[in-house]
Each structure stands twice: as structure tokens, then as C-alpha cells.
Design a protein around this motif. Structure first.
Motif, short mmCIF file in Angstrom:
data_model
loop_
_atom_site.label_atom_id
_atom_site.label_comp_id
_atom_site.label_asym_id
_atom_site.label_seq_id
_atom_site.Cartn_x
_atom_site.Cartn_y
_atom_site.Cartn_z
N GLU A 221 0.85 -1.20 0.00
CA GLU A 221 0.00 0.00 0.00
C GLU A 221 0.88 1.24 0.00
O GLU A 221 1.90 1.29 0.69
CB GLU A 221 -0.90 0.02 1.23
N ILE A 222 0.48 2.25 -0.77
CA ILE A 222 1.22 3.51 -0.83
C ILE A 222 0.24 4.64 -0.53
O ILE A 222 -0.72 4.85 -1.27
CB ILE A 222 1.87 3.72 -2.20
N VAL A 223 0.45 5.32 0.58
CA VAL A 223 -0.38 6.47 0.92
C VAL A 223 0.09 7.64 0.07
O VAL A 223 1.25 8.05 0.13
CB VAL A 223 -0.27 6.81 2.42
N GLY A 224 -0.81 8.16 -0.75
CA GLY A 224 -0.45 9.21 -1.69
C GLY A 224 -1.39 10.40 -1.61
O GLY A 224 -2.32 10.44 -0.80
N THR A 225 -1.16 11.36 -2.50
CA THR A 225 -1.95 12.59 -2.52
C THR A 225 -2.84 12.65 -3.75
O THR A 225 -2.60 11.96 -4.74
CB THR A 225 -1.03 13.81 -2.51
N CYS A 226 -3.86 13.49 -3.67
CA CYS A 226 -4.71 13.81 -4.83
C CYS A 226 -5.02 15.30 -4.75
O CYS A 226 -6.04 15.71 -4.19
CB CYS A 226 -5.99 12.98 -4.82
N SER A 227 -4.11 16.10 -5.28
CA SER A 227 -4.25 17.55 -5.17
C SER A 227 -5.56 18.05 -5.77
O SER A 227 -6.23 18.92 -5.19
CB SER A 227 -3.07 18.24 -5.87
N SER A 228 -5.94 17.49 -6.91
CA SER A 228 -7.18 17.93 -7.57
C SER A 228 -8.40 17.57 -6.75
O SER A 228 -9.31 18.39 -6.56
CB SER A 228 -7.28 17.32 -8.97
N GLY A 229 -8.45 16.33 -6.27
CA GLY A 229 -9.59 15.89 -5.49
C GLY A 229 -9.68 16.56 -4.14
O GLY A 229 -10.78 16.83 -3.63
N TRP A 230 -8.54 16.82 -3.55
CA TRP A 230 -8.50 17.47 -2.24
C TRP A 230 -8.65 18.98 -2.32
O TRP A 230 -8.80 19.64 -1.29
CB TRP A 230 -7.19 17.13 -1.52
N LYS A 231 -8.52 19.54 -3.52
CA LYS A 231 -8.60 20.99 -3.74
C LYS A 231 -7.48 21.72 -2.99
O LYS A 231 -7.68 22.77 -2.37
CB LYS A 231 -9.96 21.55 -3.31
N LEU A 232 -6.28 21.15 -3.09
CA LEU A 232 -5.12 21.73 -2.44
C LEU A 232 -3.96 21.80 -3.42
O LEU A 232 -3.94 21.08 -4.43
CB LEU A 232 -4.70 20.89 -1.22
#
Length: 257
Positions: A221-232
Motif C-alpha cells: 500500500e502507498i499512501v499518496g496525494t490527490c491535489s485535484s480531489g482534495w482541492k489543495l
């Protein structure tokens, strides 16, 4: 020698030579700025090159942001229906046990519609590697709530934050599959710093080495980011991930047999 004989000689099996190329292709990626997928792709490419298994590796990508992974990694690929990558990988690994088979799945795919497939593949101990990217949201389809979305996290379908009283708690998939007898290696990593990338690369290599030694299923498992989905912004996303996701999804190896 006739033209037909010459052609047959050229295409005969003993004359076929696999032409090696860089595993990571020089194609512009479609991922959003700051997305973790690009880093993970590079790490997988490096492991495949260093192990010299480019011609023996088969990736399986289902529906999700990673659906176009075949544009970036020069290996054999198969396309699976949404959530069904473990089932397709199971068939591939059983039919071609000499290959290194891995799935590349997001949390909306693996933990939701594909939950049954991954649980049973892990329970059976299929000789595959599962790369599970957890960014706590449906990234490709508009930022909806996923099974891994955190409590009170705002998404397109939870505009007031996730209410666990009605939707249940965020699912800790790695903890779940680590309890199953068929999993031999279960780890949770990240890729936001150079040090984290080095640990991730070591984990992915161990997964492929387990496949070579026929040890069973390796779950990464890799904990990652989603800038677009998170609006950040990408920088804000990394900070939000560390402050909110890491406490709930702690990094480290849960099982190593």
C-alpha cells in the motif's frame, strides 16, 4: 533460398531477440501536478530494470487514474474491468508462472468495487504483487468519497465531511489482508520525500523477489496525494497527508514471512 524460407527463418522462435529499452517511457504523463502516481511509476521501472525482468513482467491496470499506465512503463500490460485486476492477475500468474505479475490499483477500485477480488486473492495466496495507491478519494471520476476517505473529510459526495455513523469507518485494507494466510508480505509506504521513496523501492523490490521465490502474495500500500480531489496545492497536499492520513494509516510493515 526462397523469400518464404527467408521470412520463416527471420520469425522463427530461435531468431527472436527481445530488444530492451528503458522501462520508463519518455511520454508526458496525464497525472495532475503533485500526484504520487508518477513517482511510483518511476520506482517500479527502476526495480524492473535493476532486476532485469522487463521481458518477464506483466502489469494489470483496471479503471482509475492508472488506467493509462501502459503509456509510461514499457512492459506487457493487461486491462481489467473495474476492480477485477486481482482476478485477471490470478489467471495470468497461474497460466504463466514464470512471469512477474502485478496489479496497480487505486483505493476506489481495490477497496470498493474490487473488495471481494482482493480479499479472495489474498486469502488464496496468489503469487502476485499488488500495488495499492491510497489517496482517500476517487481521483479519476470527480473526487467522490472512497472507502478509505477519512472521517469528516470533504469530498464531492460528502460536502459536509464523511459521517461514519452513516457510511462506516474508513477501511484499513492493509490491516485486513495482513490477517489472511495467503499474504506473505504486507507493507504501507509513501513517496513524499527521498527517504520515503527509498523505502518504497525496497518494498516493491521485495515484492517482486517474493514472486520469483514463489512465496505468495505481496501487498504494498502507498499512501499518496490527490491535489485535484482534495482541492489543495501539491505542497499543501503533502502536508495534509502527513497531518491527517499518516496517523490513521501508519507507515510500516505489517507482515513479513
Amino acid at each position: 533460398m526462397t523469400a518464404t524460407t527467408e521470412i520463416n527463418n527471420i520469425i522463427s522462435e530461435e531468431n527472436l531477440v527481445y530488444k530492451k529499452t528503458d522501462v520508463l517511457l519518455d511520454n508526458e504523463m496525464h497525472y495532475c501536478p503533485g500526484c504520487t502516481h508518477g513517482v511510483i511509476h518511476k520506482v517500479i521501472a527502476e526495480v524492473i530494470e535493476e532486476m532485469d525482468i522487463q521481458d518477464k513482467t506483466i502489469g494489470v491496470s483496471p479503471v482509475g487514474c492508472s488506467v493509462l499506465a501502459y503509456n509510461y512503463l514499457d512492459i506487457d500490460w493487461q486491462q481489467a474491468a473495474h476492480g477485477r485486476a486481482p482476478a485477471l492477475a490470478t489467471a495470468t500468474a497461474r497460466l504463466m508462472p514464470e512471469k512477474y505479475v502485478f496489479t496497480y490499483q487505486g483505493d476506489g477500485d481495490l477497496a470498493s468495487i474490487g473488495c471481494a477480488e482482493i480479499i479472495h486473492a489474498c486469502n488464496r495466496g496468489e503469487n502476485i504483487v499488488v500495488v495499492f495507491v491510497n489517496n482517500a478519494i476517487y481521483g479519476m471520476t470527480g473526487g467522490q468519497m472512497a472507502p478509505t476517505t477519512l472521517e469528516n473529510q470533504v469530498t464531492a459526495t460528502s460536502p459536509y465531511g464523511r459521517d461514519c455513523a452513516s457510511t462506516g469507518a474508513p477501511m484499513k485494507i492493509s490491516e485486513m489482508v495482513s490477517l489472511l494466510p495467503g499474504t506473505r508480505f504486507v507493507t504501507r509506504q509513501s513517496a513524499e520525500t527521498a527517504g520515503a521513496v527509498r523505502k518504497l523501492k525496497k518494498a516493491i523490490r521485495k515484492g517482486f523477489e517474493n514472486t520469483r521465490e514463489k512465496k505468495g502474495l505481496s501487498f504494498i500500500e502507498i499512501v499518496g496525494t490527490c491535489s485535484s480531489g482534495w482541492k489543495l496545492s501539491p505542497t499543501q497536499s503533502n502536508e495534509w497527508m502527513k497531518e491527517n492520513m499518516f496517523p490513521y494509516y501508519p507507515l510500516g510493515t505489517l507482515k513479513d514471512e
